[in-house]
Every structure is written in C-alpha cells, then in structure tokens.
Write an enzyme that holds these catalytic residues in place. Structure first.
Site, PDB file in Angstrom:
ATOM      1  N   LEU A  40      26.809  10.759 -18.344  1.00 53.78           N
ATOM      2  CA  LEU A  40      25.643  10.943 -19.198  1.00 53.78           C
ATOM      3  C   LEU A  40      24.667   9.772 -19.126  1.00 53.78           C
ATOM      4  O   LEU A  40      23.532   9.884 -19.598  1.00 53.78           O
ATOM      5  CB  LEU A  40      26.083  11.170 -20.642  1.00 53.78           C
ATOM      6  CG  LEU A  40      26.833  12.480 -20.873  1.00 53.78           C
ATOM      7  CD1 LEU A  40      27.372  12.545 -22.291  1.00 53.78           C
ATOM      8  CD2 LEU A  40      25.943  13.679 -20.599  1.00 53.78           C
ATOM      9  N   THR A 104      23.943  10.675 -36.211  1.00 55.40           N
ATOM     10  CA  THR A 104      24.519   9.593 -36.998  1.00 55.40           C
ATOM     11  C   THR A 104      23.694   9.225 -38.229  1.00 55.40           C
ATOM     12  O   THR A 104      22.468   9.447 -38.265  1.00 55.40           O
ATOM     13  CB  THR A 104      24.653   8.336 -36.110  1.00 55.40           C
ATOM     14  OG1 THR A 104      25.123   7.225 -36.881  1.00 55.40           O
ATOM     15  CG2 THR A 104      23.316   7.952 -35.507  1.00 55.40           C
ATOM     16  N   TYR A 128      20.754   1.216 -31.355  1.00 53.28           N
ATOM     17  CA  TYR A 128      21.632   2.379 -31.413  1.00 53.28           C
ATOM     18  C   TYR A 128      21.011   3.487 -32.255  1.00 53.28           C
ATOM     19  O   TYR A 128      20.904   4.646 -31.808  1.00 53.28           O
ATOM     20  CB  TYR A 128      22.992   1.984 -31.977  1.00 53.28           C
ATOM     21  CG  TYR A 128      23.852   3.163 -32.369  1.00 53.28           C
ATOM     22  CD1 TYR A 128      24.423   3.977 -31.392  1.00 53.28           C
ATOM     23  CD2 TYR A 128      24.087   3.473 -33.708  1.00 53.28           C
ATOM     24  CE1 TYR A 128      25.199   5.074 -31.754  1.00 53.28           C
ATOM     25  CE2 TYR A 128      24.869   4.551 -34.072  1.00 53.28           C
ATOM     26  CZ  TYR A 128      25.426   5.353 -33.092  1.00 53.28           C
ATOM     27  OH  TYR A 128      26.189   6.441 -33.458  1.00 53.28           O
ATOM     28  N   TRP A 154      30.827   7.095 -40.200  1.00 52.22           N
ATOM     29  CA  TRP A 154      32.093   6.397 -40.442  1.00 52.22           C
ATOM     30  C   TRP A 154      33.292   7.227 -39.967  1.00 52.22           C
ATOM     31  O   TRP A 154      34.240   7.479 -40.708  1.00 52.22           O
ATOM     32  CB  TRP A 154      32.230   6.054 -41.923  1.00 52.22           C
ATOM     33  CG  TRP A 154      31.229   5.080 -42.453  1.00 52.22           C
ATOM     34  CD1 TRP A 154      29.999   4.794 -41.941  1.00 52.22           C
ATOM     35  CD2 TRP A 154      31.361   4.266 -43.632  1.00 52.22           C
ATOM     36  NE1 TRP A 154      29.355   3.859 -42.719  1.00 52.22           N
ATOM     37  CE2 TRP A 154      30.170   3.504 -43.768  1.00 52.22           C
ATOM     38  CE3 TRP A 154      32.370   4.107 -44.578  1.00 52.22           C
ATOM     39  CZ2 TRP A 154      29.962   2.607 -44.815  1.00 52.22           C
ATOM     40  CZ3 TRP A 154      32.161   3.222 -45.628  1.00 52.22           C
ATOM     41  CH2 TRP A 154      30.973   2.468 -45.737  1.00 52.22           C
TER      42      TRP A 154
END
Length: 291
Positions: A40, A104, A128, A154
């Site tokens: 990827l 996320t 990120y 998490w």
C-alpha cells in the site's frame, strides 16, 4: 453478500486480522494479501493488484499507524493512509462494490468538550491524523455512492503492539509506571470492531461516516489501572501506577486531549452498540493472562 471473495487489507494487523478470522468462521471467502502481494506504500503495486479482480466488498483495515514516526516520515504515512485508500475506493466504485475504510479519532484536535460526532470538522494535530483525514477525503471522492468510513480509537487485542500489551510488558519489568491521565478516550476491542464492520458490510446502507468504539470512556491512566487490577487478580506482579500529565511525557506527535467518539449514529442506523470498554478489555485479558 455475493459469491465473490471479500478483500481485507491489513490482515496482519489487529482489526484486519480479527475481521479475517471472523469472516472465515462465518463461511465468508476472503482474500488477505501480504505486503509482498499488495504494498500500500506503492501506488503502482496497488493498481497492479486491483486491476482485473472483483470482490464482494473491500474492507480496508491497513494503515501506517506509527504516530510518532510519521512526524519524520510523512511520505510513507501519506502513501498508505491517503493515496492507497483512494485507489482502493476508485476500484470499488468501478466494480460497484462497497468499501469500508477504517479511520481514526486522531482526525480531531481534541479541543471539543464533548464526544465527537461524525459531522464535527476535522482538525488533525499531526502527520498521522492529517494523512488519515486525507484518506477519508480520497475515499469519499473516489467512491461517493459505495463508501463507508468507520472511525475508531484506542484499539486493543491479545496480540500485536498496543497499549494493553505494552503495559503488561512494562509492568513485569518495572516497579513503577507513569501513565498519562489527561487524555480521554474510548478503548476498543479489535474483535468487537471487526464484528461491527462485518455487520455493516452485510447490510444495505447509504454512503457515510460512522464512529465505532466500545462503550464508556476513560484515560490512559484509567485503562492502565484496570489492566493491572486484572493482572494482580491473576497473580501477576504489577507496578505502582502514577498519574502524569501529557507535558510530563513529551512525544514527537501531539495527541488530542479528547479522543471520545459518540456512537449514537451507529446505533440509530445499524442497531449496533459495542459493549462497555471494561468488559471488552476483560475479554482480551482473560485470554492474554491465561497464556
């Protein structure tokens, strides 16, 4: 679901691995390519793997998740988290098959006082989070009619690199640990998340974004204390756990102080509610501590 296989990326990770195990246990044929087959980080590799192949759906669980390292390695983080998801979504759209892309809590800056809902504007604090936000945009743009984005946070499991396993390892080595107590979030059992992803995939749905985490909230310190309470009950050596502030534990990447994700939309649209985080963590620990 059709007779075509389900493509699951990131099957060597926590969520992808759990999804592959659950899918196969339910008789769902899966393709789980290795990095050698589907890299990827290399757009040409993604195009080459995807061309000429059809799937019943695409479940993209792969990600560059080294949050701190991403600050000094923005290119591979962007390639895996932003570019590749767009390519996968483009192929999904051309096949008219659904794609679920896992994102996320780090797309948010943590400044909100309440749990984040799906319509809150994103404002990532680091590379990120920015790469994951870009990946969301790429998926929406490439597959406007067939995409599902599921944000989580998490993530924990019995295997792999995660907070739970790090705490158990450090707790066996040290007499005292300082754990951040001013970052708030929702621990998520990888198996519970994978189950939710497969449930969403099996249902008729409009395109959109949903949040999926286990119920309730805690801090990293609260999570550590729960882990060590369970470990102590199992007869393991545990450390004294001190509450510290984020400023006492500097890292290359800034973390959001509030990572809480509201999951009301997941329940309203799919009837899905993940169990409380304490029960989810206990389920992981029951297997982990029995080893």
């Amino acid at each position: 679901m059709s007779d075509l296989p389900l493509l699951i990326t990131g099957a060597n990770g926590q969520v992808g691995g759990a999804a592959a195990r659950l899918a196969r246990a339910r008789g769902i044929a899966c393709e789980t390519p290795s990095r050698a087959e589907l890299d990827l980080a290399d757009a040409a590799s993604v195009h080459s793997y995807m061309d000429g192949t059809r799937w019943s759906g695409i479940l993209n669980c792969a990600a560059y998740t080294a949050v701190d390292r991403a600050e000094s390695e923005p290119e591979p983080a962007h390639a895996v988290n932003a570019v590749a998801p767009g390519i996968l979504a483009d192929h999904a759209a051309r096949q008219d098959c659904p794609i679920i892309h896992v994102s996320t809590d780090y797309v948010f800056d943590g400044a909100k006082a309440e749990p984040y809902v799906e319509t809150d504007p994103v404002a990532p604090l680091g590379v990120y989070g920015a790469s994951k936000a870009a990946g969301e945009d790429a998926v929406r743009a490439a597959a406007p009619a067939t995409h599902v984005i599921v944000r989580t946070a998490w993530v924990l499991s019995a295997g792999g690199a995660n907070f739970l396993n790090t705490m158990l390892r450090l707790g066996a080595e040290r007499d005292q640990l300082g754990v951040v107590a001013d970052q708030h979030g929702c621990p998520t059992n990888a198996d519970d998340l994978a189950d939710a992803l497969l449930a969403i995939l099996a249902r008729d749905r409009a395109p959109g974004t949903w949040h999926a985490v286990n119920g309730g909230e805690t801090t990293w310190h609260g999570l550590a204390c729960h882990i060590f309470d369970c470990a102590a009950a199992a007869g393991l050596k545990v450390p004294e756990v001190r509450a510290i502030a984020t400023v006492d534990y500097p890292t290359p990447a800034r973390r959001p102080a509030n990572s809480r994700l509201a999951t009301g939309k997941l329940h309203d649209d799919f009837g899905l509610t993940l169990r409380p985080w304490q029960d989810a963590v206990d389920a992981i620990l029951a297997g982990r501590l029995a080893r």
